[in-house]
Scaffold this motif. Structure first.
Motif, PDB file in Angstrom:
ATOM      1  N   LEU A 269       0.857  -1.126   0.100  1.00  0.00           N
ATOM      2  CA  LEU A 269       0.047  -0.041   0.158  1.00  0.00           C
ATOM      3  C   LEU A 269       0.802   1.295   0.012  1.00  0.00           C
ATOM      4  CD1 LEU A 269      -2.964   0.928   0.323  1.00  0.00           C
ATOM      5  CD2 LEU A 269      -2.834   0.548   2.587  1.00  0.00           C
TER       6      LEU A 269
ATOM      7  N   GLN B  22      -1.072  12.673 -10.601  1.00  0.00           N
ATOM      8  CA  GLN B  22      -1.473  14.117 -11.032  1.00  0.00           C
ATOM      9  C   GLN B  22      -0.220  14.807 -10.903  1.00  0.00           C
ATOM     10  OE1 GLN B  22      -5.569  15.281 -10.740  1.00  0.00           O
ATOM     11  NE2 GLN B  22      -5.905  13.524  -9.443  1.00  0.00           N
TER      12      GLN B  22
ATOM     13  N   PHE C  48       0.640  18.338  -6.512  1.00  0.00           N
ATOM     14  CA  PHE C  48      -0.781  18.015  -6.510  1.00  0.00           C
ATOM     15  C   PHE C  48      -0.975  17.517  -5.163  1.00  0.00           C
ATOM     16  CE2 PHE C  48      -5.083  15.735  -7.149  1.00  0.00           C
ATOM     17  CZ  PHE C  48      -5.764  16.936  -7.288  1.00  0.00           C
ATOM     18  N   TYR C  49      -0.340  16.603  -4.525  1.00  0.00           N
ATOM     19  CA  TYR C  49      -0.521  16.016  -3.493  1.00  0.00           C
ATOM     20  C   TYR C  49       0.152  16.604  -2.223  1.00  0.00           C
ATOM     21  CZ  TYR C  49      -1.810  12.503  -6.803  1.00  0.00           C
ATOM     22  OH  TYR C  49      -2.422  11.918  -7.918  1.00  0.00           O
TER      23      TYR C  49
ATOM     24  N   PHE D  94      -3.948  15.193   1.802  1.00  0.00           N
ATOM     25  CA  PHE D  94      -2.784  14.162   1.579  1.00  0.00           C
ATOM     26  C   PHE D  94      -2.046  13.788   2.833  1.00  0.00           C
ATOM     27  CE2 PHE D  94       1.738  13.252   0.596  1.00  0.00           C
ATOM     28  CZ  PHE D  94       1.625  12.103   0.137  1.00  0.00           C
TER      29      PHE D  94
ATOM     30  N   LYS E 185      -4.085  11.948   5.271  1.00  0.00           N
ATOM     31  CA  LYS E 185      -3.964  10.781   4.952  1.00  0.00           C
ATOM     32  C   LYS E 185      -2.711   9.890   5.154  1.00  0.00           C
ATOM     33  CE  LYS E 185      -4.676   7.862   0.730  1.00  0.00           C
ATOM     34  NZ  LYS E 185      -4.138   7.763  -0.698  1.00  0.00           N
TER      35      LYS E 185
ATOM     36  N   PRO F 165      -9.865   6.174   2.781  1.00  0.00           N
ATOM     37  CA  PRO F 165     -10.167   6.122   1.418  1.00  0.00           C
ATOM     38  C   PRO F 165     -11.323   7.534   1.132  1.00  0.00           C
ATOM     39  CG  PRO F 165     -10.552   4.172   2.022  1.00  0.00           C
ATOM     40  CD  PRO F 165      -9.982   4.786   3.284  1.00  0.00           C
TER      41      PRO F 165
ATOM     42  N   ALA G 159      -8.791  10.096   0.409  1.00  0.00           N
ATOM     43  CA  ALA G 159      -8.064   9.832  -0.908  1.00  0.00           C
ATOM     44  C   ALA G 159      -9.127  10.380  -1.653  1.00  0.00           C
ATOM     45  CB  ALA G 159      -7.832   8.368  -0.982  1.00  0.00           C
TER      46      ALA G 159
ATOM     47  N   MET H 222      -8.846  14.141  -1.693  1.00  0.00           N
ATOM     48  CA  MET H 222      -7.914  14.541  -2.383  1.00  0.00           C
ATOM     49  C   MET H 222      -7.472  14.487  -3.684  1.00  0.00           C
ATOM     50  SD  MET H 222      -4.385  12.656  -1.527  1.00  0.00           S
ATOM     51  CE  MET H 222      -4.740  11.226  -2.774  1.00  0.00           C
TER      52      MET H 222
ATOM     53  N   ARG I 121      -9.468  14.679  -5.837  1.00  0.00           N
ATOM     54  CA  ARG I 121     -10.344  15.660  -6.666  1.00  0.00           C
ATOM     55  C   ARG I 121     -10.081  16.960  -6.425  1.00  0.00           C
ATOM     56  NH1 ARG I 121     -12.019  10.847  -6.316  1.00  0.00           N
ATOM     57  NH2 ARG I 121     -13.512   9.907  -7.867  1.00  0.00           N
TER      58      ARG I 121
HETATM   59  C1  HEM Z   1       1.514   6.679   2.979  1.00  0.00           C
HETATM   60  C2  HEM Z   1       0.595   5.910   2.130  1.00  0.00           C
HETATM   61  C3  HEM Z   1      -0.196   6.351   1.023  1.00  0.00           C
HETATM   62  C4  HEM Z   1       0.142   7.225  -0.113  1.00  0.00           C
HETATM   63  C5  HEM Z   1       1.368   7.848  -0.257  1.00  0.00           C
HETATM   64  C6  HEM Z   1      -0.943   7.280  -0.983  1.00  0.00           C
HETATM   65  C7  HEM Z   1      -0.987   7.961  -2.103  1.00  0.00           C
HETATM   66  C8  HEM Z   1      -2.157   8.102  -3.261  1.00  0.00           C
HETATM   67  C9  HEM Z   1      -2.364   8.777  -4.375  1.00  0.00           C
HETATM   68  C10 HEM Z   1      -1.067   9.353  -4.797  1.00  0.00           C
HETATM   69  C11 HEM Z   1      -3.234   8.509  -4.800  1.00  0.00           C
HETATM   70  C12 HEM Z   1      -3.763   8.952  -6.329  1.00  0.00           C
HETATM   71  C13 HEM Z   1      -5.003  10.058  -6.218  1.00  0.00           C
HETATM   72  C14 HEM Z   1      -5.252  10.579  -7.768  1.00  0.00           C
HETATM   73  O1  HEM Z   1      -5.990   9.648  -8.217  1.00  0.00           O
HETATM   74  O2  HEM Z   1      -4.806  11.612  -8.165  1.00  0.00           O
HETATM   75  C15 HEM Z   1      -3.942   7.530  -3.976  1.00  0.00           C
HETATM   76  C16 HEM Z   1      -5.477   7.319  -4.266  1.00  0.00           C
HETATM   77  C17 HEM Z   1      -6.063   6.338  -3.160  1.00  0.00           C
HETATM   78  N1  HEM Z   1      -5.539   5.980  -2.036  1.00  0.00           N
HETATM   79 FE1  HEM Z   1      -3.705   6.320  -1.239  1.00  0.00          FE
HETATM   80  N2  HEM Z   1      -1.903   6.680  -0.598  1.00  0.00           N
HETATM   81  C18 HEM Z   1      -1.449   6.092   0.782  1.00  0.00           C
HETATM   82  C19 HEM Z   1      -2.169   5.073   1.368  1.00  0.00           C
HETATM   83  C20 HEM Z   1      -3.420   4.712   1.317  1.00  0.00           C
HETATM   84  C21 HEM Z   1      -4.168   3.836   2.301  1.00  0.00           C
HETATM   85  C22 HEM Z   1      -3.771   3.511   3.568  1.00  0.00           C
HETATM   86  C23 HEM Z   1      -5.421   3.778   1.700  1.00  0.00           C
HETATM   87  C24 HEM Z   1      -6.767   3.016   2.016  1.00  0.00           C
HETATM   88  C25 HEM Z   1      -6.897   2.908   3.314  1.00  0.00           C
HETATM   89  C26 HEM Z   1      -5.556   4.390   0.248  1.00  0.00           C
HETATM   90  C27 HEM Z   1      -6.706   4.415  -0.469  1.00  0.00           C
HETATM   91  C28 HEM Z   1      -6.618   5.153  -1.587  1.00  0.00           C
HETATM   92  C29 HEM Z   1      -7.939   5.181  -2.593  1.00  0.00           C
HETATM   93  C30 HEM Z   1      -9.094   4.703  -2.353  1.00  0.00           C
HETATM   94  C31 HEM Z   1      -7.489   6.041  -3.408  1.00  0.00           C
HETATM   95  C32 HEM Z   1      -8.573   6.477  -4.927  1.00  0.00           C
HETATM   96  C33 HEM Z   1      -8.913   7.902  -4.556  1.00  0.00           C
HETATM   97  C34 HEM Z   1      -9.604   8.236  -6.052  1.00  0.00           C
HETATM   98  O3  HEM Z   1      -9.225   8.097  -6.979  1.00  0.00           O
HETATM   99  O4  HEM Z   1     -10.826   8.508  -5.816  1.00  0.00           O
HETATM  100  N3  HEM Z   1      -4.294   4.851   0.350  1.00  0.00           N
HETATM  101  N4  HEM Z   1      -3.288   7.356  -2.910  1.00  0.00           N
END
Ligand code: HEM
Length: 159
Positions: free
Chosen positions: A62, A75, A79-80, A86, A89, A145, A148, A151, A153
């Protein structure tokens, strides 16, 4: 058309890896929550240890897929990193990860008696403590989530 599909495949694969890791983490936590009890039998204690290893590997997946999305497949890193959501998160992820150290160390210690053919000694108080920690981890994981999706959007970006 084929070329454009090929060009998005890496980012789709990383995004899929991110969701799959998330599902495995959550599933492992639910199973641990279901299995935990005082003085578990051999099968349950062994399954707890294995489940926690799977959880640890998925949590690493993850993190790595998340970092991949920030650096290359998303993106653009600004952006993040410019969005406080972010960092919330990441913070919740690290808090949940930190919290899981206690159960993980507990299960690693179970492996010692299990390898000798003995059962680990788990008091009701310890089982109750682990139940609470797992509850908090599950709530933490469930909120990420939401951060996420907002973020992704652009919600929370300054100006
Ligand atoms: C340090 C850890 C994490 C980092 C650096 C990270 C980073 C990211 C990034 C860059 C995206 C892309 C957003 C986009 O589409 O522009 C994303 C999407 C997402 N992340 Fe993570 N994430 C992390 C941990 C997690 C965890 C722990 C979860 C769930 C419990 C999670 C759930 C999601 C979900 C559901 C999306 C999709 C959002 C969407 O497209 O609507 N992430 N994450």
């Amino acid at each position: 058309m084929a070329a454009s599909v090929a060009s998005v495949l890496p980012s789709a694969a990383i995004a899929y890896g991110h969701y799959l890791s998330f599902m495995v983490c959550f599933g492992a936590l639910v199973l641990e929550r279901r299995l935990i009890r005082a003085d578990p039998n051999r099968a349950d204690a062994t399954l707890m240890v294995i489940t926690d290893v799977v959880y640890g590997i998925a949590a690493l997946g993850l993190l790595l897929s998340g970092i991949g999305r920030v650096l290359h497949f998303g993106q653009g890193s600004a952006f993040y990193t410019e969005n406080p959501l972010f960092w919330w998160k990441v913070g919740v992820y690290l808090a949940v990860g930190g919290l899981s150290l206690y159960p993980t160390i507990t299960y690693i210690l179970w492996a010692i008696p299990l390898r000798k053919g003995e059962l680990p000694k788990v008091s009701e108080a310890l089982a109750q403590r682990l139940r609470w920690i797992l509850n908090i981890e599950l709530v933490g994981f469930a909120t990420i989530p939401l951060m996420a999706t907002l973020m992704a959007r652009g919600v929370g970006l300054p100006g």
